[in-house]
Design a protein around this motif. Structure first.
Motif, PDB file in Angstrom:
ATOM      1  N   ASP A 539      63.541  50.773   5.574  1.00  0.00           N
ATOM      2  CA  ASP A 539      62.555  51.071   6.063  1.00  0.00           C
ATOM      3  C   ASP A 539      61.167  50.612   5.081  1.00  0.00           C
ATOM      4  O   ASP A 539      60.227  51.229   5.120  1.00  0.00           O
ATOM      5  N   ASP A 540      61.620  49.688   4.358  1.00  0.00           N
ATOM      6  CA  ASP A 540      60.526  49.208   3.235  1.00  0.00           C
ATOM      7  C   ASP A 540      59.527  48.405   4.246  1.00  0.00           C
ATOM      8  O   ASP A 540      59.598  47.571   5.376  1.00  0.00           O
ATOM      9  N   PRO A 541      57.980  48.723   3.996  1.00  0.00           N
ATOM     10  CA  PRO A 541      56.986  48.047   5.005  1.00  0.00           C
ATOM     11  C   PRO A 541      57.008  46.484   5.113  1.00  0.00           C
ATOM     12  O   PRO A 541      56.470  45.614   6.027  1.00  0.00           O
ATOM     13  N   ARG A 542      57.856  45.944   3.852  1.00  0.00           N
ATOM     14  CA  ARG A 542      57.721  44.540   3.878  1.00  0.00           C
ATOM     15  C   ARG A 542      58.700  43.956   4.669  1.00  0.00           C
ATOM     16  O   ARG A 542      58.641  42.869   4.666  1.00  0.00           O
ATOM     17  N   ARG A 543      59.578  44.701   5.248  1.00  0.00           N
ATOM     18  CA  ARG A 543      60.520  44.254   6.379  1.00  0.00           C
ATOM     19  C   ARG A 543      59.689  44.080   7.668  1.00  0.00           C
ATOM     20  O   ARG A 543      60.494  43.415   8.775  1.00  0.00           O
ATOM     21  N   ALA A 544      58.906  44.637   7.800  1.00  0.00           N
ATOM     22  CA  ALA A 544      58.074  44.593   9.358  1.00  0.00           C
ATOM     23  C   ALA A 544      57.176  43.235   9.188  1.00  0.00           C
ATOM     24  O   ALA A 544      55.999  42.990   9.218  1.00  0.00           O
ATOM     25  N   THR A 545      58.210  42.203   9.856  1.00  0.00           N
ATOM     26  CA  THR A 545      57.595  40.866   9.682  1.00  0.00           C
ATOM     27  C   THR A 545      57.139  40.582  11.211  1.00  0.00           C
ATOM     28  O   THR A 545      57.386  41.021  12.131  1.00  0.00           O
ATOM     29  N   VAL A 546      55.907  39.135  11.063  1.00  0.00           N
ATOM     30  CA  VAL A 546      55.676  38.851  12.236  1.00  0.00           C
ATOM     31  C   VAL A 546      56.259  37.460  12.521  1.00  0.00           C
ATOM     32  O   VAL A 546      56.382  36.595  11.729  1.00  0.00           O
ATOM     33  N   THR A 547      57.231  37.660  13.572  1.00  0.00           N
ATOM     34  CA  THR A 547      57.828  36.177  13.766  1.00  0.00           C
ATOM     35  C   THR A 547      57.232  35.240  14.668  1.00  0.00           C
ATOM     36  O   THR A 547      56.704  35.721  15.616  1.00  0.00           O
ATOM     37  N   LEU A 548      57.375  33.966  14.215  1.00  0.00           N
ATOM     38  CA  LEU A 548      56.546  32.895  15.123  1.00  0.00           C
ATOM     39  C   LEU A 548      57.612  32.432  16.173  1.00  0.00           C
ATOM     40  O   LEU A 548      58.769  32.545  16.090  1.00  0.00           O
ATOM     41  N   VAL A 549      56.784  32.269  17.203  1.00  0.00           N
ATOM     42  CA  VAL A 549      57.678  31.472  18.477  1.00  0.00           C
ATOM     43  C   VAL A 549      58.160  30.246  18.344  1.00  0.00           C
ATOM     44  O   VAL A 549      59.286  29.922  18.763  1.00  0.00           O
ATOM     45  N   ASN A 550      57.599  29.334  17.527  1.00  0.00           N
ATOM     46  CA  ASN A 550      58.002  28.009  17.367  1.00  0.00           C
ATOM     47  C   ASN A 550      58.028  27.807  15.833  1.00  0.00           C
ATOM     48  O   ASN A 550      56.928  27.129  15.404  1.00  0.00           O
ATOM     49  N   PRO A 551      58.976  28.284  15.080  1.00  0.00           N
ATOM     50  CA  PRO A 551      58.804  28.124  13.419  1.00  0.00           C
ATOM     51  C   PRO A 551      59.215  26.584  13.142  1.00  0.00           C
ATOM     52  O   PRO A 551      59.713  25.934  13.777  1.00  0.00           O
ATOM     53  N   SER A 553      60.835  26.098  10.679  1.00  0.00           N
ATOM     54  CA  SER A 553      62.469  26.147  10.135  1.00  0.00           C
ATOM     55  C   SER A 553      63.135  27.466  10.753  1.00  0.00           C
ATOM     56  O   SER A 553      62.632  28.600  10.735  1.00  0.00           O
ATOM     57  N   ASP A 554      64.071  27.372  11.196  1.00  0.00           N
ATOM     58  CA  ASP A 554      64.974  28.419  11.998  1.00  0.00           C
ATOM     59  C   ASP A 554      65.292  29.347  10.779  1.00  0.00           C
ATOM     60  O   ASP A 554      65.596  30.533  11.080  1.00  0.00           O
ATOM     61  N   ALA A 555      65.507  29.000   9.451  1.00  0.00           N
ATOM     62  CA  ALA A 555      66.074  29.829   8.328  1.00  0.00           C
ATOM     63  C   ALA A 555      64.720  30.603   7.990  1.00  0.00           C
ATOM     64  O   ALA A 555      64.879  31.577   7.367  1.00  0.00           O
ATOM     65  N   GLU A 556      63.406  30.147   8.147  1.00  0.00           N
ATOM     66  CA  GLU A 556      62.166  31.056   7.814  1.00  0.00           C
ATOM     67  C   GLU A 556      61.395  31.187   9.037  1.00  0.00           C
ATOM     68  O   GLU A 556      60.415  30.440   9.207  1.00  0.00           O
ATOM     69  N   PRO A 557      61.799  32.084   9.930  1.00  0.00           N
ATOM     70  CA  PRO A 557      60.922  32.072  11.275  1.00  0.00           C
ATOM     71  C   PRO A 557      59.722  33.124  11.102  1.00  0.00           C
ATOM     72  O   PRO A 557      58.837  33.279  12.057  1.00  0.00           O
ATOM     73  N   ALA A 558      59.557  33.816   9.946  1.00  0.00           N
ATOM     74  CA  ALA A 558      58.468  34.777   9.875  1.00  0.00           C
ATOM     75  C   ALA A 558      57.539  34.634   9.090  1.00  0.00           C
ATOM     76  O   ALA A 558      57.637  33.883   8.112  1.00  0.00           O
ATOM     77  N   LEU A 559      56.388  35.279   9.092  1.00  0.00           N
ATOM     78  CA  LEU A 559      55.434  35.142   8.009  1.00  0.00           C
ATOM     79  C   LEU A 559      55.608  35.984   6.856  1.00  0.00           C
ATOM     80  O   LEU A 559      56.101  37.183   7.282  1.00  0.00           O
ATOM     81  N   ARG A 560      55.169  35.630   5.921  1.00  0.00           N
ATOM     82  CA  ARG A 560      55.394  36.199   4.467  1.00  0.00           C
ATOM     83  C   ARG A 560      54.893  37.572   4.626  1.00  0.00           C
ATOM     84  O   ARG A 560      53.743  37.814   5.009  1.00  0.00           O
ATOM     85  N   THR A 561      55.486  38.703   3.968  1.00  0.00           N
ATOM     86  CA  THR A 561      54.892  40.065   3.732  1.00  0.00           C
ATOM     87  C   THR A 561      54.585  40.273   2.161  1.00  0.00           C
ATOM     88  O   THR A 561      54.334  41.209   1.641  1.00  0.00           O
TER      89      THR A 561
END
Length: 836
Positions: A539-551, A553-561
């Motif tokens: 439930d840590d708010p830092r896990r609420a990430t925004v995922t990119l449609v076309n990242p 790298s597949d290993a890093e598909p989200a914007l940093r929190t």
């Protein structure tokens, strides 16, 4: 696109002494990216001549086959006698015409040819392969065997066109017409102010009902299809040397005459073509969308499963080619090497939808010379001329006969026109060109221009990138010369500058750099693996990430929190390269999704969005607070002649938070905390007072051992991360200069014994409140624990500085202030004055 200068001269009468580098400078000034000029044959000197193999003697007793040859080179050797040459190649026989390097010649790579004794015989020269002459890939990698019609003793340097300049042009997506000699020649002609001999200006017969039958079921995907048939081709005919050399210089490998001709015309006119063996076609040629699941084996031998969006070429059996990308193996042209060459071919010259071709090429991971041109835009008006040019070359070089039938299917379409005010390029460039210059430059591009002040411009068919007035303005500006644009500074509106947030961001960066930290800028992406390694709860708010449609790298598909994973990677990388004493920092945005954001609206492209639409789009964006973070490892202070060094500790990370807070005019409150990814016993909460309440603005301390191990960091790595936006709200709007008193300071030291559970920050706050206005500063300079204090006790020693603005304090006043401070500490924390 590789463009040989000798080929370019066929269409433009360039000055006789003009070199490839001269043409490069002109084309670069016109806006083309000419990456380099390759000077072929610059390190080649003769004599290099045509020879005829008279005899071949096989030499025995050596590890590899060796042949002793006599070669007739005419009078090129000065005697007329046969030349004796030792050669290891075996792809030639007696009677073949070959290329001979005589003694004194120097081949590419500074390889000098001289008479020498080898394998027990005198070798007076060398029989050459294409690789040894720097000719590129001819598909054989053996000795060059010339057609029999070439005379013995002929200069092979001129015959093989070995000396040339080749321009290597990086064609941008909006300049697809430059993927042809025709397009490059047009740019060169404009740059030099010379006329162009357009190779597409051919007499083409009118379409009739006798051509090969073609059915186009998807006129949107294929708006033009031309088919021509040539019969009676000599199956043994081979591409002439000039044709092979032009393909090689352009970076293509000769295959067979028919394929070489289609490739040659594609390079010349920019129109991709395909040739079908008519004997292998079954019924009419069709163009349609594929049925999902249909299969096609392409020319590269790969069996492909087609998608319903794929545009395909068909006959009665089904798909025979992936339109605009690659043909099918079933209708492949057979060459002499296949045992029986094709004698009847159907030539296809079509225009396909660029988007459909680009998507098909990416869907099948199949980029070809044809798809590269179609997806950038091909001149639809050149299809019939390209088909005619191909037919003419096949008739000339292979002895074929062009059938009278001409098939041409064209979807109705009109010319594209753009309305342009005559002074629009002037306003864009800030230069007064005038109407005459604008009209002249647009006509040089190929446009038809009508009108006076308001120009009606008809765009040429080979320029699909010209769609609005700004595109036309760019053409005028680039042809007039970007270097002729004046350098002018923009005039900013008065009264504007950096915002308070921007100023704080810059001050923080300067302050951390001044404290010995090095800035490390990282990509703003992360993956779930990083959040797991940080030890964050579900439930840590830092896990609420925004995922990119076309990242990326597949290993890093989200914007940093959080900024920490990026800094950890930078620290690990530098530590692995031998830099063990590190202090890195980064300032930047993080992206926090609350879950309450509305669904993003899709903005229109045919008009400016309304303010309401823009506001709705902004509301859909995640929160983007600005953070600052540091990581430390190794020594914080180096050892030397001045004394011992010391390692980085959690206290340094806390001090980095104080450095950042001071730039915002905030005095941090530091308390013990437990927060991932920090060690639970060495973690500090950084708090600030916002609107009268203490608010958490960050954390600092030593990283948890599991975190350092997971990220591959040095042991006892420390870190700090703080939210700059919260500091900004807690800080004073205006930074005031410190007041300097002219009166002396009075220093008083106190040592207080408190329970080990009492936080030093609470003792400090009590001392400040009790000391009153005379207290200038307070500093903790010693922490002591020992058996003499008692179990669970600690001693905190503080230095208190007192000063008045209007007088010199007496000893009694300083002591009274100190006693008041101690009394308040005793009252609040239960402290006992040590030694009392």
């Amino acid at each position: 696109m590789r463009a040989p200068l000798s080929w370019l001269r066929e269409y433009v009468d360039l000055p006789a002494g003009e070199t490839g580098r001269d043409v490069q400078a002109k084309l670069v000034a016109a806006g083309l990216e000419v990456e380099r000029v390759e000077r072929l044959g610059s390190d080649l000197t003769g004599p290099l001549v045509v020879g005829k193999v008279l005899t071949i003697e096989e030499l025995e007793g050596f590890r590899k086959p060796i042949r002793f040859c006599t070669v007739d080179v005419g009078q090129a050797n000065g005697t007329g006698e046969p030349q004796e040459i030792v050669c290891g190649a075996r792809n030639f026989v007696v009677g073949d015409k070959v290329v001979v390097a005589l003694p004194g010649a120097v081949l590419p790579g500074d390889f000098a040819i001289a008479e020498r004794k080898t394998y027990g015989r005198m070798s007076r020269g060398m029989i050459c392969s294409g690789d040894e002459l720097g000719m590129g890939d001819d598909g054989t990698h053996g000795i060059i065997v010339l057609p029999p019609e070439h005379e013995v003793g002929t200069d092979a340097v001129a015959l093989l066109e070995l000396v040339d300049d080749v321009l290597d042009i990086a064609v941008t997506p909006d300049r697809g017409y430059c993927l042809s000699m025709r397009g490059i020649a047009r740019e060169a002609a404009t740059a030099y102010g010379l006329p162009l001999r357009d190779p597409a200006l051919l007499d083409v017969p009118a379409p009739n009902g006798y051509g090969y039958p073609v059915q186009v079921a998807d006129p949107t995907g294929c708006d033009r299809f031309t088919a021509r048939t040539v019969t009676g081709l000599d199956p043994e005919a081979r591409s002439p040397i000039w044709l092979q050399r032009r393909l090689q210089k352009a970076g293509m490998r000769p295959v067979s005459l028919t394929v070489d001709v289609t490739n040659y015309v594609m390079l010349e006119l920019g129109q991709p073509l395909h040739a079908y063996d008519r004997a292998r076609l079954d019924g009419a040629i069709g163009v349609r969308r594929a049925r999902a699941g249909e299969k096609l084996t392409t020319l590269d031998g790969t069996k492909r499963v087609l998608d319903a969006e794929d545009l395909v070429i068909t006959d009665e059996r089904g798909p025979i080619g992936l339109a605009g990308v690659m043909g099918g193996a079933e209708t492949e042209i057979a060459g002499p090497a296949d045992g029986q060459g094709s004698t009847e071919v159907v030539i296809e010259a079509a225009h396909f939808d660029p988007v459909a071709i680009a998507r098909a090429a990416r869907r099948h991971k199949l980029s070809s010379e044809a798809s590269k041109r179609f997806e950038r835009g091909v001149d639809p008006q050149a299809a019939s001329a390209a088909a005619q040019r191909t037919v003419d070359l096949l008739v000339l070089l292979a002895g074929g006969t062009a059938e009278a039938g001409v098939t041409e299917i064209v979807a109705p379409s009109g010319p594209r026109t753009i309305s342009l005010h005559a002074n629009h390029p002037d306003r864009v460039a800030g230069v007064e060109y005038g109407r005459e210059t604008v009209v002249r430059r647009l006509q040089e591009v190929g446009c038809d221009v009508y009108g006076q002040d308001e120009l009606i411009v008809t765009v040429p068919s080979w320029r699909p990138d010209l769609t609005d007035p700004n595109d036309l303005a760019e053409e005028v500006i680039r042809l007039e010369g970007y270097e002729n644009l004046p350098s002018t500074l923009p005039q900013p509106p008065a009264g504007r500058g950096l915002t308070r947030r921007q100023r704080l961001h810059r001050r923080v960066g300067r302050a951390l750099a001044g404290s010995g930290y090095v800035e490390a800028l990282n990509y703003p992406f992360l993956g779930d693996w990083a959040l797991d390694h940080l030890g964050l709860e579900a439930d840590d708010p830092r896990r609420a990430t925004v995922t990119l449609v076309n990242p990326l790298s597949d290993a890093e598909p989200a914007l940093r929190t959080t900024l920490l994973p990026g800094l950890f990677a930078a620290l690990r990388r530098n530590d692995g390269r031998g830099e063990h004493d590190l202090a890195l920092f980064e300032t930047g945005l993080v992206f926090r999704r609350s879950g309450d954001e509305p669904t993003p609206v899709r903005l229109p492209v045919d008009r400016r969005p309304t303010d309401e639409e823009i506001a709705a789009l902004d509301a859909a964006l995640p929160q983007q607070p600005r953070h600052a973070a540091v990581v430390l490892a190794g020594a914080r202070e180096q050892a030397g002649w001045w004394g011992k060094g010391r390692p980085s500790t959690w206290a340094d990370a806390v001090e980095a938070g104080r450095v950042v807070a001071r730039e915002a005019g905030v005095e941090l409150i530091v308390r013990q905390d437990q927060q991932a990814p920090f060690h639970p016993g060495r973690c500090a909460a950084l708090l600030a007072v916002v609107d009268g309440e203490e608010v958490l603005v960050g954390n600092a301390g030593e990283l948890h051992p599991r975190v350092t191990k997971a990220f591959g960091l040095p042991e006892r790595t420390c870190a700090m991360e703080i939210i700059l936006d919260r500091l900004e709200r807690a800080g004073t709007p205006v930074v005031e200069a410190p007041h300097v008193s002219a009166f002396p300071v009075a220093t008083q030291d106190v040592a207080l014994v408190v329970d080990a559970s009492v936080a030093a920050v609470d003792v400090e706050a009590a001392l400040r409140d009790g000391a009153g206005e005379l207290l200038e500063s307070l500093r903790l300079f010693d922490v002591f624990t020992g058996t003499q204090l008692g179990e669970g006790k600690k001693s905190l020693a503080y230095a208190l500085r007192f000063r008045a603005d209007d007088r010199t304090l007496t000893a009694e006043e300083a002591s009274a202030a100190r006693d008041a401070a101690v009394a308040k500490a005793v009252e609040r924390t239960g402290a006992v004055l040590r030694g009392a």
